[in-house]
Write a protein that holds these residues in place. Structure first.
Motif, PDB file in Angstrom:
ATOM      1  N   ALA A 124       0.843  -1.212   0.000  1.00 45.27           N
ATOM      2  CA  ALA A 124       0.000   0.000   0.000  1.00 45.27           C
ATOM      3  C   ALA A 124       0.872   1.254   0.000  1.00 45.27           C
ATOM      4  N   VAL A 125       1.900   1.277   0.845  1.00 43.76           N
ATOM      5  CA  VAL A 125       2.786   2.449   0.916  1.00 43.76           C
ATOM      6  C   VAL A 125       3.510   2.627  -0.424  1.00 43.76           C
ATOM      7  N   GLY A 126       4.003   1.518  -0.979  1.00 44.83           N
ATOM      8  CA  GLY A 126       4.717   1.588  -2.263  1.00 44.83           C
ATOM      9  C   GLY A 126       3.845   2.141  -3.370  1.00 44.83           C
ATOM     10  N   HIS A 127       2.550   1.844  -3.301  1.00 43.19           N
ATOM     11  CA  HIS A 127       1.614   2.270  -4.340  1.00 43.19           C
ATOM     12  C   HIS A 127       1.326   3.776  -4.258  1.00 43.19           C
ATOM     13  N   HIS A 128       1.333   4.340  -3.044  1.00 45.12           N
ATOM     14  CA  HIS A 128       0.859   5.722  -2.865  1.00 45.12           C
ATOM     15  C   HIS A 128       1.949   6.738  -2.535  1.00 45.12           C
ATOM     16  N   ILE A 129       3.119   6.294  -2.067  1.00 48.75           N
ATOM     17  CA  ILE A 129       4.086   7.256  -1.519  1.00 48.75           C
ATOM     18  C   ILE A 129       4.637   8.202  -2.591  1.00 48.75           C
ATOM     19  N   GLY A 130       4.599   7.779  -3.846  1.00 45.77           N
ATOM     20  CA  GLY A 130       5.163   8.589  -4.937  1.00 45.77           C
ATOM     21  C   GLY A 130       4.527   9.965  -5.063  1.00 45.77           C
ATOM     22  N   ARG A 131       3.241  10.107  -4.655  1.00 44.54           N
ATOM     23  CA  ARG A 131       2.588  11.422  -4.811  1.00 44.54           C
ATOM     24  C   ARG A 131       2.542  12.206  -3.497  1.00 44.54           C
ATOM     25  N   MET A 132       3.306  11.754  -2.500  1.00 46.44           N
ATOM     26  CA  MET A 132       3.268  12.406  -1.180  1.00 46.44           C
ATOM     27  C   MET A 132       4.388  13.432  -1.049  1.00 46.44           C
ATOM     28  N   ASP A 133       4.107  14.496  -0.266  1.00 46.11           N
ATOM     29  CA  ASP A 133       5.141  15.464   0.093  1.00 46.11           C
ATOM     30  C   ASP A 133       5.821  15.056   1.399  1.00 46.11           C
ATOM     31  N   ILE A 134       5.033  14.455   2.282  1.00 45.50           N
ATOM     32  CA  ILE A 134       5.511  14.096   3.619  1.00 45.50           C
ATOM     33  C   ILE A 134       5.028  12.681   3.926  1.00 45.50           C
ATOM     34  N   ALA A 135       5.885  11.850   4.529  1.00 44.90           N
ATOM     35  CA  ALA A 135       5.453  10.515   4.974  1.00 44.90           C
ATOM     36  C   ALA A 135       5.921  10.308   6.412  1.00 44.90           C
ATOM     37  N   VAL A 136       4.969   9.908   7.266  1.00 47.08           N
ATOM     38  CA  VAL A 136       5.258   9.705   8.690  1.00 47.08           C
ATOM     39  C   VAL A 136       4.879   8.266   9.046  1.00 47.08           C
ATOM     40  N   PHE A 137       5.847   7.505   9.524  1.00 45.55           N
ATOM     41  CA  PHE A 137       5.644   6.073   9.763  1.00 45.55           C
ATOM     42  C   PHE A 137       5.498   5.802  11.264  1.00 45.55           C
ATOM     43  N   ALA A 138       4.250   5.822  11.747  1.00 40.86           N
ATOM     44  CA  ALA A 138       3.991   5.582  13.174  1.00 40.86           C
ATOM     45  C   ALA A 138       3.576   4.139  13.453  1.00 40.86           C
ATOM     46  N   ALA A 139       3.401   3.337  12.417  1.00 38.75           N
ATOM     47  CA  ALA A 139       2.938   1.954  12.613  1.00 38.75           C
ATOM     48  C   ALA A 139       3.982   1.107  13.326  1.00 38.75           C
ATOM     49  N   ALA A 140       3.495   0.144  14.090  1.00 37.78           N
ATOM     50  CA  ALA A 140       4.360  -0.857  14.721  1.00 37.78           C
ATOM     51  C   ALA A 140       4.292  -2.107  13.842  1.00 37.78           C
ATOM     52  N   VAL A 141       5.166  -2.137  12.852  1.00 34.13           N
ATOM     53  CA  VAL A 141       5.144  -3.209  11.854  1.00 34.13           C
ATOM     54  C   VAL A 141       5.907  -4.423  12.393  1.00 34.13           C
ATOM     55  N   ALA A 142       5.347  -5.602  12.220  1.00 31.83           N
ATOM     56  CA  ALA A 142       6.055  -6.813  12.651  1.00 31.83           C
ATOM     57  C   ALA A 142       7.376  -6.929  11.902  1.00 31.83           C
ATOM     58  N   ASP A 143       8.445  -7.255  12.622  1.00 29.60           N
ATOM     59  CA  ASP A 143       9.743  -7.436  11.969  1.00 29.60           C
ATOM     60  C   ASP A 143       9.861  -8.829  11.341  1.00 29.60           C
ATOM     61  N   TYR A 144       9.044  -9.765  11.824  1.00 32.10           N
ATOM     62  CA  TYR A 144       9.068 -11.145  11.301  1.00 32.10           C
ATOM     63  C   TYR A 144       7.644 -11.631  11.060  1.00 32.10           C
ATOM     64  N   THR A 145       7.502 -12.455  10.052  1.00 32.07           N
ATOM     65  CA  THR A 145       6.215 -13.090   9.783  1.00 32.07           C
ATOM     66  C   THR A 145       6.439 -14.597   9.639  1.00 32.07           C
ATOM     67  N   THR A 146       5.350 -15.341   9.635  1.00 29.55           N
ATOM     68  CA  THR A 146       5.489 -16.796   9.541  1.00 29.55           C
ATOM     69  C   THR A 146       5.921 -17.191   8.120  1.00 29.55           C
ATOM     70  N   ALA A 147       6.849 -18.137   8.055  1.00 29.43           N
ATOM     71  CA  ALA A 147       7.379 -18.565   6.749  1.00 29.43           C
ATOM     72  C   ALA A 147       6.276 -19.196   5.908  1.00 29.43           C
ATOM     73  N   ALA A 148       5.409 -19.965   6.555  1.00 29.22           N
ATOM     74  CA  ALA A 148       4.358 -20.670   5.806  1.00 29.22           C
ATOM     75  C   ALA A 148       3.129 -20.820   6.710  1.00 29.22           C
ATOM     76  N   PRO A 149       2.219 -19.810   6.694  1.00 30.44           N
ATOM     77  CA  PRO A 149       1.022 -19.913   7.528  1.00 30.44           C
ATOM     78  C   PRO A 149       0.201 -21.146   7.143  1.00 30.44           C
ATOM     79  N   ALA A 150      -0.345 -21.831   8.161  1.00 28.52           N
ATOM     80  CA  ALA A 150      -1.148 -23.034   7.876  1.00 28.52           C
ATOM     81  C   ALA A 150      -2.452 -22.632   7.193  1.00 28.52           C
ATOM     82  N   THR A 151      -2.890 -23.440   6.253  1.00 32.90           N
ATOM     83  CA  THR A 151      -4.135 -23.115   5.555  1.00 32.90           C
ATOM     84  C   THR A 151      -5.353 -23.600   6.350  1.00 32.90           C
ATOM     85  N   ARG A 152      -5.116 -24.540   7.299  1.00 32.64           N
ATOM     86  CA  ARG A 152      -6.208 -25.000   8.173  1.00 32.64           C
ATOM     87  C   ARG A 152      -5.844 -24.715   9.615  1.00 32.64           C
ATOM     88  N   LYS A 153      -6.843 -24.594  10.491  1.00 29.86           N
ATOM     89  CA  LYS A 153      -6.593 -24.301  11.910  1.00 29.86           C
ATOM     90  C   LYS A 153      -5.700 -25.393  12.509  1.00 29.86           C
TER      91      LYS A 153
END
Ligand code: PMT
Length: 213
Positions: free
Chosen positions: A72-101
């Motif tokens: 989302a950021v990559g899609h929109h940042i090109g037309r921005m004058d200012i960008a402020v990143f306050a999100a707490a983005v996960a540094d790691y994600t699961t390599a392969a999320p299970a498709t079933r519970k």
């Protein structure tokens, strides 16, 4: 001015009903988005899942994962004058999320995690953003030194550093205290409500933006 603000946590799926996340409420980012909009700017809020109402006059783009926020950021940042990143983005994600519970069977369960894209770090290097770039730093030690390291490595104009080991500020609270870390100096904004602080931050960011031009 066109302003992009990221806010809230991300959710990294383990299986269809479970995820890895953090305690970000989104309040800091939403207050910033609201303060920029109240000051007459056109704001796009890219937010992970929160319980907050979207501030009035703000364009809202909900995302779930770090990868989704990166796209989302990559899609929109090109037309921005200012960008402020306050999100707490996960540094790691699961390599392969299970498709079933996942079923409770073995006594232990190992999850393999892989690094997420560094969205703030991509702003200059991958997305070619040339506007005013402001990151946050959530630290529990060496606040200024760690923030200064992020400032340089990620090509930011300003890092807003908060000491998230202090009770009553930072994650999921109504107050915050931050150290503004610029290339040549630092300035403390003492503890106050996130609402009030957001207005002080908007002024600081706008001054920086005008000085850059
Ligand atoms: O949401 P609240 O409950 O109001 O809490 C506010 C807050 C504590 C979440 C906020 O003030 C804050 O500090 N946000 C940044 C939290 C964080 O994850 O900091 P960090 O030091 O891990 O990351 C440094 C910067 O890189 C941040 O601007 C972050 O948005 C960005 N980042 C991090 C990882 C990643 N994969 N992509 C990123 O863009």
């Amino acid at each position: 001015m066109n302003v992009l603000v990221t806010a809230g946590p991300t959710r990294e799926p383990i299986d269809p009903v479970r995820f890895l996340s953090n305690r970000s409420s989104g309040k800091m980012g939403y207050e910033l988005a609201s303060a920029f909009a109240g000051d007459g700017h056109k704001v796009l809020l890219v937010s992970g899942p929160t319980a907050l109402d979207v501030p009035e006059g703000v364009d809202y783009l909900p995302v779930e994962t770090a990868a989704g926020m990166h796209e989302a950021v990559g899609h929109h940042i090109g037309r921005m004058d200012i960008a402020v990143f306050a999100a707490a983005v996960a540094d790691y994600t699961t390599a392969a999320p299970a498709t079933r519970k996942l079923k409770k069977s073995a006594d232990t369960l190992r999850l393999e995690l892989v690094k997420t894209p560094d969205i703030l770090g991509s702003a200059r290097q991958t997305f070619g953003f040339a506007g005013t770039l402001v990151g946050f730093a959530a630290e529990t030690e060496n606040l200024e030194a760690n923030a200064r390291d992020k400032l340089t490595r990620k090509g930011c104009d300003l890092i807003i550093a908060n000491d998230v080991s202090q009770p009553g500020i930072g994650f999921d609270s109504n107050h915050n205290e931050v150290l503004l870390v610029y290339p040549g100096h630092a300035r403390l904004l003492p503890r106050t409500s996130k609402h009030e602080l957001a207005h002080q931050l908007v002024q600081a960011v706008l001054e920086l933006h005008l000085a850059k031009r």
